[in-house]
Design a protein around this motif. Sequence first.
Motif, PDB file in Angstrom:
ATOM      1  N   LEU A  21       6.297   2.459   6.836  1.00 59.14           N
ATOM      2  CA  LEU A  21       7.332   3.486   6.856  1.00 59.14           C
ATOM      3  C   LEU A  21       6.678   4.822   6.531  1.00 59.14           C
ATOM      4  CD1 LEU A  21      10.312   4.485   6.904  1.00 59.14           C
ATOM      5  CD2 LEU A  21      10.410   3.917   4.457  1.00 59.14           C
ATOM      6  N   THR A  22       6.860   5.810   7.404  1.00 61.71           N
ATOM      7  CA  THR A  22       6.303   7.142   7.209  1.00 61.71           C
ATOM      8  C   THR A  22       7.448   8.141   7.123  1.00 61.71           C
ATOM      9  OG1 THR A  22       4.344   6.531   8.516  1.00 61.71           O
ATOM     10  CG2 THR A  22       4.727   8.890   8.115  1.00 61.71           C
ATOM     11  N   ASP A  23       7.479   8.916   6.041  1.00 63.48           N
ATOM     12  CA  ASP A  23       8.572   9.874   5.913  1.00 63.48           C
ATOM     13  C   ASP A  23       8.299  11.129   6.748  1.00 63.48           C
ATOM     14  OD1 ASP A  23       6.656  11.126   4.427  1.00 63.48           O
ATOM     15  OD2 ASP A  23       7.663  10.912   2.503  1.00 63.48           O
TER      16      ASP A  23
ATOM     17  N   THR B 180       6.404   1.746  11.988  1.00 62.10           N
ATOM     18  CA  THR B 180       5.286   1.116  12.698  1.00 62.10           C
ATOM     19  C   THR B 180       5.234  -0.370  12.370  1.00 62.10           C
ATOM     20  OG1 THR B 180       4.029   3.182  12.496  1.00 62.10           O
ATOM     21  CG2 THR B 180       2.809   1.207  13.140  1.00 62.10           C
ATOM     22  N   PHE B 181       5.154  -1.198  13.413  1.00 65.62           N
ATOM     23  CA  PHE B 181       5.020  -2.636  13.252  1.00 65.62           C
ATOM     24  C   PHE B 181       3.672  -3.064  13.829  1.00 65.62           C
ATOM     25  CE2 PHE B 181       9.511  -1.666  13.439  1.00 65.62           C
ATOM     26  CZ  PHE B 181      10.046  -2.432  12.413  1.00 65.62           C
TER      27      PHE B 181
ATOM     28  N   GLY C 200       0.808  -1.204   0.000  1.00 69.10           N
ATOM     29  CA  GLY C 200       0.000   0.000   0.000  1.00 69.10           C
ATOM     30  C   GLY C 200       0.847   1.262   0.000  1.00 69.10           C
ATOM     31  N   TYR C 201       0.287   2.317  -0.543  1.00 67.07           N
ATOM     32  CA  TYR C 201       0.953   3.628  -0.575  1.00 67.07           C
ATOM     33  C   TYR C 201      -0.109   4.700  -0.346  1.00 67.07           C
ATOM     34  CZ  TYR C 201       2.972   7.926  -2.407  1.00 67.07           C
ATOM     35  OH  TYR C 201       3.393   9.221  -2.548  1.00 67.07           O
TER      36      TYR C 201
ATOM     37  N   ARG D  81       3.437   0.751   2.931  1.00 68.20           N
ATOM     38  CA  ARG D  81       2.963  -0.345   3.769  1.00 68.20           C
ATOM     39  C   ARG D  81       3.285  -1.706   3.129  1.00 68.20           C
ATOM     40  NH1 ARG D  81      -1.213   3.021   3.124  1.00 68.20           N
ATOM     41  NH2 ARG D  81      -2.424   1.482   1.956  1.00 68.20           N
ATOM     42  N   LEU D  82       3.688  -2.627   3.971  1.00 64.17           N
ATOM     43  CA  LEU D  82       3.935  -4.000   3.569  1.00 64.17           C
ATOM     44  C   LEU D  82       3.289  -4.910   4.604  1.00 64.17           C
ATOM     45  CD1 LEU D  82       5.348  -6.196   1.845  1.00 64.17           C
ATOM     46  CD2 LEU D  82       7.362  -5.896   3.333  1.00 64.17           C
TER      47      LEU D  82
END
Length: 289
Positions: free
Chosen positions: A247-249, A269-270, A185-186, A228-229
Amino acid sequence: SGDIDNYSPRYQTMLKIGEVAIGYGYAFNSNFSLGLSVRNTFVSNGTLETSKMSMLSLTGATLAGHRLKLDNLKTRRMAPGLKAGLQYLSDNKRFGIGATFRSSVDLEIEGEDQISGQTSLSYLAARNAVEDLKNAGHENVPNTEEVKGTHQFTGAPPSINSSLPEQYELSAYYEFVKNHRIHLGYTHTRYSNNKSLEINGHLSVPDLGIESELPSIPLNWKNMNNYRLGYSNTSFQGITFRGGYVLTDQVTSSDYSYATMSAPGLGHTFVLGVGVDINHHLSFDIAGE
């Protein structure tokens, strides 16, 4: 000894944001479907409190080291927003992809309570403030000794102009082995439109005879991108296990960072979760991050 709150500066932003929406969905066929909703967003019981903001300009005089608290914030005016989505699902259900768009929503938030607080000036800060007032053409300017020290300030209930920015999202999944799916996701959110937090209102320092408009808080945020993965496993009958990483920039400007907002830097975030099917129409899901 004593109350630690007397020695520790307090920073907080608490906004209770709610949203009410009405939507409609339509399936063109077994592969394509569309969704559309109209949404109203509101804020209630909000608080913005900060100690020792960088500076406060009162009619040309810079008074540093003050406390500012805006209480009982709630929505005065809001603009409705739209959210739309399109989804494709393959015939064998092993691949799916969807895109959504969320429009921006402009908000005007008002406070019910009077502004109150205090500012403390050193001799040097007081001298600079007196010079600023004189340069601005004010008459009957108090001297440095009168300005030096701690002063109370007050103000009428303020209002704040802000917006929830537009957002674009693309997500997909692929079942590479039976009961094992990978999710990608993006999301792109246009926070760069939030240049400042516009605070509307006036302040006065009665014992100095100074009045001025409240200053806006500069933000200069950057756009937010989320990558997102995820993975899901449905090998066990009626139970789904899930895990993911986001992952958030960086959004917050390094030059305009505040304790009441997210720290400038990357976000990691996990997520782990599990879902249990109650029946064909109902399931129970829980997750932690």
